[in-house]
Design an enzyme around this catalytic site. Structure first.
Site, PDB file in Angstrom:
ATOM      1  NE  ARG A   1      21.257 -21.040  10.693  1.00 32.29           N
ATOM      2  CZ  ARG A   1      21.448 -19.735  10.879  1.00 32.29           C
ATOM      3  NH1 ARG A   1      20.662 -19.053  11.687  1.00 32.29           N
ATOM      4  NH2 ARG A   1      22.421 -19.110  10.245  1.00 32.29           N
TER       5      ARG A   1
ATOM      6  CG  HIS B   1      27.559 -19.717  10.047  1.00 34.98           C
ATOM      7  ND1 HIS B   1      26.846 -20.117   8.929  1.00 34.98           N
ATOM      8  CD2 HIS B   1      26.948 -18.572  10.498  1.00 34.98           C
ATOM      9  CE1 HIS B   1      25.852 -19.256   8.718  1.00 34.98           C
ATOM     10  NE2 HIS B   1      25.898 -18.321   9.650  1.00 34.98           N
TER      11      HIS B   1
ATOM     12  CD  GLN C   1      28.179 -14.556   8.476  1.00 34.08           C
ATOM     13  OE1 GLN C   1      26.992 -14.802   8.650  1.00 34.08           O
ATOM     14  NE2 GLN C   1      28.587 -13.391   8.002  1.00 34.08           N
TER      15      GLN C   1
ATOM     16  CG  ASP D   1      29.126 -15.170  16.793  1.00 31.04           C
ATOM     17  OD1 ASP D   1      28.077 -14.529  16.543  1.00 31.04           O
ATOM     18  OD2 ASP D   1      29.158 -16.414  16.868  1.00 31.04           O
TER      19      ASP D   1
ATOM     20  CB  CYS E   1      28.179 -13.583  11.614  1.00 32.03           C
ATOM     21  SG  CYS E   1      27.701 -14.205  13.237  1.00 32.03           S
TER      22      CYS E   1
ATOM     23  NE  ARG F   1      25.573 -15.812   5.164  1.00 26.94           N
ATOM     24  CZ  ARG F   1      24.785 -16.285   6.143  1.00 26.94           C
ATOM     25  NH1 ARG F   1      24.556 -15.535   7.217  1.00 26.94           N
ATOM     26  NH2 ARG F   1      24.266 -17.505   6.095  1.00 26.94           N
TER      27      ARG F   1
HETATM   28  N1   CP Z   1      24.627 -14.483  10.399  1.00 23.40           N
HETATM   29  C1   CP Z   1      23.566 -15.311  10.297  1.00 23.40           C
HETATM   30  O1   CP Z   1      23.695 -16.505   9.961  1.00 23.40           O
HETATM   31  O2   CP Z   1      22.370 -14.736  10.595  1.00 23.40           O
HETATM   32  P1   CP Z   1      20.972 -15.457  10.780  1.00 23.40           P
HETATM   33  O3   CP Z   1      21.070 -16.288  12.044  1.00 23.40           O
HETATM   34  O4   CP Z   1      19.976 -14.358  10.890  1.00 23.40           O
HETATM   35  O5   CP Z   1      20.717 -16.348   9.592  1.00 23.40           O
HETATM   36  N1  NVA Z   2      27.306 -18.316  16.941  1.00 21.53           N
HETATM   37  C1  NVA Z   2      25.986 -17.852  16.583  1.00 21.53           C
HETATM   38  C2  NVA Z   2      25.946 -17.457  15.137  1.00 21.53           C
HETATM   39  C3  NVA Z   2      24.624 -16.896  14.683  1.00 21.53           C
HETATM   40  C4  NVA Z   2      24.600 -16.592  13.208  1.00 21.53           C
HETATM   41  C5  NVA Z   2      24.960 -18.938  16.871  1.00 21.53           C
HETATM   42  O1  NVA Z   2      25.245 -20.116  16.585  1.00 21.53           O
HETATM   43  O2  NVA Z   2      23.892 -18.620  17.398  1.00 21.53           O
END
Ligand code: CP
Ligand code: NVA
Length: 308
Positions: A102, A129, A132, A225, A265, A293
């Site tokens: 990430r 992502h 997801q 989101d 998400c 997930r």
């Molecule tokens: N939806 C998602 O990726 O959640 P987290 O940021 O908690 O991993």
């Molecule tokens: N768009 C959000 C998704 C979190 C899972 C972010 O990048 O923070």
């Protein structure tokens, strides 16, 4: 065999996405039926940003597949102090069977994939992502039976990672993806063009509009989101003011099909991008989505490891 990676949604062809989703359903029914990491082999799971679901689901999923998850925050590693990504990648590839990361920039993931010599999975970047979306589509299949031909409305920040992944991953699945987002926050034109090329082969489509009601009208799936993604915290006041009309309230949801389902998400901000009575209401499937997930990521890891 060339090592495959999952850095953006269209790294899987339409047929491959369907194969991974079928495997995810199989692994949900029989969680310990596949042991591609037995040994145990290790998977590095690295975080430059916060996470609850991704962190736990990869740790659980790797263990379910017989492997050893090595979960780290970048701040405690040397790459966090400036060691080149290429050197870090070569070290990970010598010690682990896959890398899950990430991060912020998509090109960091591309460098990791170039040098690791093992599959690299995007666990969220600023641009995409894709894990997801696999979990989301598994959830939609469970509730709607299939994906192709469904209309999916994503409302809010169309220019963030989720907006881009829904456009690409939805076109790959043959869905009609509508994005309702204000000007300046619509999906990147190059990503929309990529999605349209895929949609031409799957029977899907991509529609971008400023009008949240037009986006949601008759939709089978309604998604939103956060308006403030990780790394955008300084822009919060401005974003909340700008996105106000795009909140998924029961009034907006009333424009969707009467049996529409609602996805998010998570983490969710009730009263901002989604109303409490919607996310906590009968059309919401967000807890199935969160659980999925685990199953979806076990599937993509298994699929990539089989080709490594
Ligand atoms: N939806 C998602 O990726 O959640 P987290 O940021 O908690 O991993
Ligand atoms: N768009 C959000 C998704 C979190 C899972 C972010 O990048 O923070």
């Amino acid at each position: 065999m060339t090592v495959r990676h999952f850095l953006r949604d269209d790294d899987l062809s339409p047929a491959e996405q369907a194969e991974v989703l079928a495997l995810a359903a199989e692994l949900k029914a029989e969680p310990y039926s596949r042991r591609p990491l037995a040994g145990p082999q290790s998977v590095v799971v690295l975080f430059d940003k916060s996470s609850t679901r991704t962190r736990v689901s990869f740790a659980v999923g790797v263990a379910d597949l017989g492997g050893n998850p090595v979960v780290m925050d970048t701040g405690v590693t040397q790459v966090g102090r400036g060691e080149p990504i290429a050197d870090t990648a070569r070290v990970f590839g010598r010690m682990a069977s896959a890398v899950v990361w990430r991060t912020y920039a998509q090109d960091g993931l591309e460098q990791m994939a170039q040098y690791a010599g093992v599959p690299v999975v995007n666990a969220l970047s600023d641009d995409f992502h894709p894990c997801q979306i696999l979990a989301d589509w598994l959830t939609v299949i469970e509730h709607k039976g299939a994906l192709a031909g469904l209309t999916v409305a994503y409302v809010g920040d169309g220019a963030n990672n989720m907006g881009h992944s829904y456009v690409l991953g939805g076109a790959t699945a043959g869905m009609h993806v509508r994005v309702g987002a204000p000007e300046g926050f619509q999906p990147d034109a190059a990503i929309v063009a990529d999605a349209e090329r895929v949609a031409a082969t799957t029977g899907g489509s991509v529609t971008i509009t400023k009008d949240p009601v037009a986006a949601v009208e008759g939709a089978d799936v309604v998604i939103t989101d956060t308006w403030v993604s990780m790394g955008q915290e300084d822009e919060k006041a401005e974003r909340v003011a700008l996105f106000g009309d795009y909140s998924v309230t029961s009034e907006l949801l009333a424009h969707a099909a009467s049996n529409a389902i609602v996805l998010h998400c998570l983490p969710a901000y009730r009263g901002l991008e989604i109303a409490a009575d919607v996310i906590d209401g009968p059309q919401s499937v967000v807890w199935d989505e969160a659980e999925n997930r685990v199953h979806a990521q076990k599937a993509i890891l298994t699929w990539l490891l089989e080709r490594a």
